[in-house]
Design a protein around this motif. Structure first.
Motif, PDB file in Angstrom:
ATOM      1  N   UNK A   1       0.822  -1.214   0.000  1.00 28.75           N
ATOM      2  CA  UNK A   1       0.000   0.000   0.000  1.00 28.75           C
ATOM      3  C   UNK A   1       0.855   1.263   0.000  1.00 28.75           C
ATOM      4  N   UNK A   2       1.891   1.285   0.828  1.00 21.05           N
ATOM      5  CA  UNK A   2       2.762   2.467   0.899  1.00 21.05           C
ATOM      6  C   UNK A   2       3.447   2.714  -0.439  1.00 21.05           C
ATOM      7  N   UNK A   3       3.969   1.682  -1.058  1.00 17.17           N
ATOM      8  CA  UNK A   3       4.672   1.848  -2.337  1.00 17.17           C
ATOM      9  C   UNK A   3       3.696   2.243  -3.432  1.00 17.17           C
ATOM     10  N   UNK A   4       2.537   1.574  -3.475  1.00 14.10           N
ATOM     11  CA  UNK A   4       1.532   1.848  -4.512  1.00 14.10           C
ATOM     12  C   UNK A   4       1.007   3.273  -4.420  1.00 14.10           C
ATOM     13  N   UNK A   5       0.632   3.682  -3.222  1.00 12.08           N
ATOM     14  CA  UNK A   5       0.037   5.011  -3.060  1.00 12.08           C
ATOM     15  C   UNK A   5       1.070   6.124  -3.170  1.00 12.08           C
ATOM     16  N   UNK A   6       2.322   5.826  -2.841  1.00 13.67           N
ATOM     17  CA  UNK A   6       3.392   6.794  -3.074  1.00 13.67           C
ATOM     18  C   UNK A   6       3.570   7.027  -4.570  1.00 13.67           C
ATOM     19  N   UNK A   7       3.560   5.946  -5.350  1.00 12.30           N
ATOM     20  CA  UNK A   7       3.668   6.078  -6.807  1.00 12.30           C
ATOM     21  C   UNK A   7       2.500   6.882  -7.372  1.00 12.30           C
ATOM     22  N   UNK A   8       1.305   6.627  -6.857  1.00  9.17           N
ATOM     23  CA  UNK A   8       0.131   7.366  -7.327  1.00  9.17           C
ATOM     24  C   UNK A   8       0.231   8.846  -6.957  1.00  9.17           C
ATOM     25  N   UNK A   9       0.719   9.121  -5.759  1.00 10.86           N
ATOM     26  CA  UNK A   9       0.840  10.504  -5.297  1.00 10.86           C
ATOM     27  C   UNK A   9       1.801  11.308  -6.170  1.00 10.86           C
ATOM     28  N   UNK A  10       2.975  10.747  -6.477  1.00  9.84           N
ATOM     29  CA  UNK A  10       3.932  11.498  -7.308  1.00  9.84           C
ATOM     30  C   UNK A  10       3.425  11.619  -8.742  1.00  9.84           C
ATOM     31  N   UNK A  11       2.615  10.652  -9.197  1.00 10.53           N
ATOM     32  CA  UNK A  11       2.023  10.752 -10.538  1.00 10.53           C
ATOM     33  C   UNK A  11       1.047  11.920 -10.596  1.00 10.53           C
ATOM     34  N   UNK A  12       0.255  12.076  -9.557  1.00 13.00           N
ATOM     35  CA  UNK A  12      -0.693  13.203  -9.499  1.00 13.00           C
ATOM     36  C   UNK A  12       0.064  14.530  -9.469  1.00 13.00           C
ATOM     37  N   UNK A  13       1.121  14.590  -8.676  1.00  6.14           N
ATOM     38  CA  UNK A  13       1.933  15.809  -8.618  1.00  6.14           C
ATOM     39  C   UNK A  13       2.646  16.069  -9.941  1.00  6.14           C
ATOM     40  N   UNK A  14       2.851  15.006 -10.725  1.00  5.82           N
ATOM     41  CA  UNK A  14       3.453  15.138 -12.048  1.00  5.82           C
ATOM     42  C   UNK A  14       2.438  15.391 -13.141  1.00  5.82           C
ATOM     43  N   UNK A  15       1.199  15.721 -12.735  1.00  9.07           N
ATOM     44  CA  UNK A  15       0.111  16.089 -13.657  1.00  9.07           C
ATOM     45  C   UNK A  15      -0.311  14.939 -14.572  1.00  9.07           C
ATOM     46  N   UNK A  16      -0.156  13.720 -14.096  1.00 11.35           N
ATOM     47  CA  UNK A  16      -0.671  12.577 -14.848  1.00 11.35           C
ATOM     48  C   UNK A  16      -2.192  12.536 -14.720  1.00 11.35           C
ATOM     49  N   UNK A  17      -2.872  12.064 -15.767  1.00 11.80           N
ATOM     50  CA  UNK A  17      -4.323  11.914 -15.692  1.00 11.80           C
ATOM     51  C   UNK A  17      -4.659  10.674 -14.861  1.00 11.80           C
ATOM     52  N   UNK A  18      -5.969  10.423 -14.698  1.00 12.44           N
ATOM     53  CA  UNK A  18      -6.402   9.310 -13.851  1.00 12.44           C
ATOM     54  C   UNK A  18      -5.889   7.968 -14.365  1.00 12.44           C
ATOM     55  N   UNK A  19      -5.872   7.808 -15.680  1.00 18.24           N
ATOM     56  CA  UNK A  19      -5.423   6.549 -16.278  1.00 18.24           C
ATOM     57  C   UNK A  19      -3.959   6.280 -15.951  1.00 18.24           C
ATOM     58  N   UNK A  20      -3.109   7.289 -16.148  1.00 14.06           N
ATOM     59  CA  UNK A  20      -1.680   7.124 -15.898  1.00 14.06           C
ATOM     60  C   UNK A  20      -1.393   7.010 -14.395  1.00 14.06           C
ATOM     61  N   UNK A  21      -2.153   7.733 -13.583  1.00 12.05           N
ATOM     62  CA  UNK A  21      -1.975   7.636 -12.136  1.00 12.05           C
ATOM     63  C   UNK A  21      -2.305   6.228 -11.648  1.00 12.05           C
ATOM     64  N   UNK A  22      -3.317   5.623 -12.257  1.00 12.57           N
ATOM     65  CA  UNK A  22      -3.678   4.246 -11.905  1.00 12.57           C
ATOM     66  C   UNK A  22      -2.585   3.269 -12.332  1.00 12.57           C
ATOM     67  N   UNK A  23      -1.965   3.532 -13.485  1.00 15.37           N
ATOM     68  CA  UNK A  23      -0.855   2.685 -13.934  1.00 15.37           C
ATOM     69  C   UNK A  23       0.318   2.780 -12.948  1.00 15.37           C
ATOM     70  N   UNK A  24       0.581   3.987 -12.479  1.00 15.07           N
ATOM     71  CA  UNK A  24       1.645   4.178 -11.490  1.00 15.07           C
ATOM     72  C   UNK A  24       1.315   3.412 -10.209  1.00 15.07           C
TER      73      UNK A  24
END
Length: 434
Positions: free
Chosen positions: A288-311
């Motif tokens: 959970x920590x690794x997955x949600x950290x990846x999602x968090x930095x994707x959001x800060x990197x302006x990724x859309x929902x699809x790419x954030x989910x991939x992260x």
């Protein structure tokens, strides 16, 4: 057969015509000009000549970090790769590693060191965390700084920083890690370390990372308070990102950690539910920590929902694979290598993947699992049966499957050294010894 130049820049016009003439004779053309060494793959009658400022994608030479100019605009277009003539990355290596016409993956995997790619960001990580943990209370300061000595794996911030670069390159923001993304990497390491402090209290562990645990040195009460203090400072750092979505996502990790610990304290009576229970616990406590950290930095990197989910999916599968390997190492590694007692999980009454797989071959393990290996001789018997079974091999196979799923999640990201490093990370974690 005629060849048409679709695009030409001043850097290449000295030798473009020579390239076109020689394309008729070979699949790959390797040549030299005054300024560049180059490789061209013959795919069609169209030739694209580009520079790093205008090409569809480019990577960096692992030797000198200089641009490897690389283009594939569509399936019917020839790709061309060029690098400065002074670069020591050989033409043959360049062709093998980066000629990927008509597909996203390289023909061979480049031996990139993931740590080197974010070395600058990682270098001051421990000191920045210590600054965040600054306090006038001398003992609290000493204890909270104890594990941030730069000697840990720092696996979670490494993943966060690499994912940050991969996301930023894909969204054309930057090829660097943003300040808020680095804050997320710091928070991830602080949350992880706080959980270790608490775990050592729960497990009455005397060692951690090959040294005396805080629990052993200072006792349970002080250790619990230090873990709480690290979490509180992590929350303050997280709030500084100013992004409500990121704050919510990473706050959910704390709930997962507690929930996962409660799940670990129990066992499922139904044999068919045990593995599902184990995987859910593994997600909550580790992935959970690794997955949600990846999602968090994707959001800060302006990724859309699809790419954030991939992260997120990359981090989830990577985290599960990481824990599966950790669980099998408890049976195959030595205490000296691991930095903590081996067979520790069995001694704590935990049935991890190797045991659960082994129980399919040796049903006598089931009652031991239910009584959490509390009867004299249970731990030794369980270790013996796991060694006789396919439990370790099956666990490694499952880890490999999650590793491959993690890699698949990256295919939507733009080709870059950061993406290659994340792919390599998913592979090399399967080979770790500690």
């Amino acid at each position: 057969m005629s060849f048409k130049v679709l695009k030409e820049t001043r850097h290449f016009n000295k030798w473009t015509q020579n390239v076109i003439e020689q394309l008729r004779a070979c699949e790959f053309l390797i040549g030299n000009s005054e300024d560049y060494r180059y490789a061209v793959h013959k795919r069609s009658q169209n030739v694209v000549i580009c520079s790093s400022s205008s090409c569809h994608s480019h990577r960096l030479c692992p030797t000198h970090r200089t641009s490897l100019i690389y283009t594939t605009l569509n399936a019917n277009t020839t790709s061309i790769l060029a690098l400065p003539s002074t670069c020591q990355y050989s033409n043959v290596q360049a062709v093998r590693a980066f000629s990927t016409v008509g597909k996203d993956e390289p023909d061979v995997y480049v031996d990139i060191d993931p740590y080197k790619l974010v070395e600058a960001d990682m270098a001051s990580l421990a000191n920045d965390i210590k600054k965040q943990l600054n306090t006038q209370e001398t003992l609290l300061k000493t204890m909270s700084h104890y594990y941030f000595d730069g000697k840990g794996k720092t696996f979670r911030p490494l993943v966060a920083l690499l994912m940050s670069k991969a996301c930023n390159i894909s969204t054309n923001i930057s090829d660097r890690v943003l300040s808020k993304q680095r804050t997320v990497a710091i928070v991830a390491e602080m949350i992880h370390t706080a959980s270790l402090v608490h775990d050592d209290v729960i497990d009455a562990s005397d060692t951690r990372r090959g040294q005396c645990s805080l629990n052993k040195m200072y006792g349970q009460r002080k250790s619990i308070l230090v873990g709480d203090y690290i979490l509180s400072q992590a929350s303050i750092a997280l709030a500084s990102t100013g992004n409500p979505q990121v704050i919510t996502i990473l706050s959910s990790v704390l709930e997962d950690l507690v929930s996962g610990e409660f799940m670990q304290l129990g066992s499922k009576e139904d044999e068919n539910e045990r593995f599902s229970h184990y995987l859910k616990k593994t997600y909550k406590k580790t992935a959970s920590l690794i997955a949600n950290t990846c999602k968090a930095v994707a959001i800060l990197g302006q990724c859309d929902d699809f790419m954030s989910e991939k992260a997120y999916q990359y981090g989830r599968n990577l985290g599960i694979a990481f824990q599966l390997v950790d669980d099998l190492l408890d049976f195959v590694s030595s205490e000296l290598v691991m930095g903590k007692p081996t067979a520790a999980d069995l001694k704590l009454g935990l049935a991890t993947a190797p045991v659960l797989f082994a129980a399919q071959e040796f049903p006598e393990l089931h009652p031991m699992i239910m009584r959490r290996f509390t009867v004299d001789g249970d731990v030794e018997t369980a270790r013996h049966l796991v060694a006789k079974s396919e439990g370790v091999q099956q666990t490694k196979l499952l880890a490999s499957q999650h590793s491959q799923e993690a890699i698949k999640s990256l295919q939507e990201f733009r080709a870059s050294d950061a993406r290659l490093s994340l792919e390599r990370l998913a592979r090399i974690l399967l080979e770790r010894k500690s």
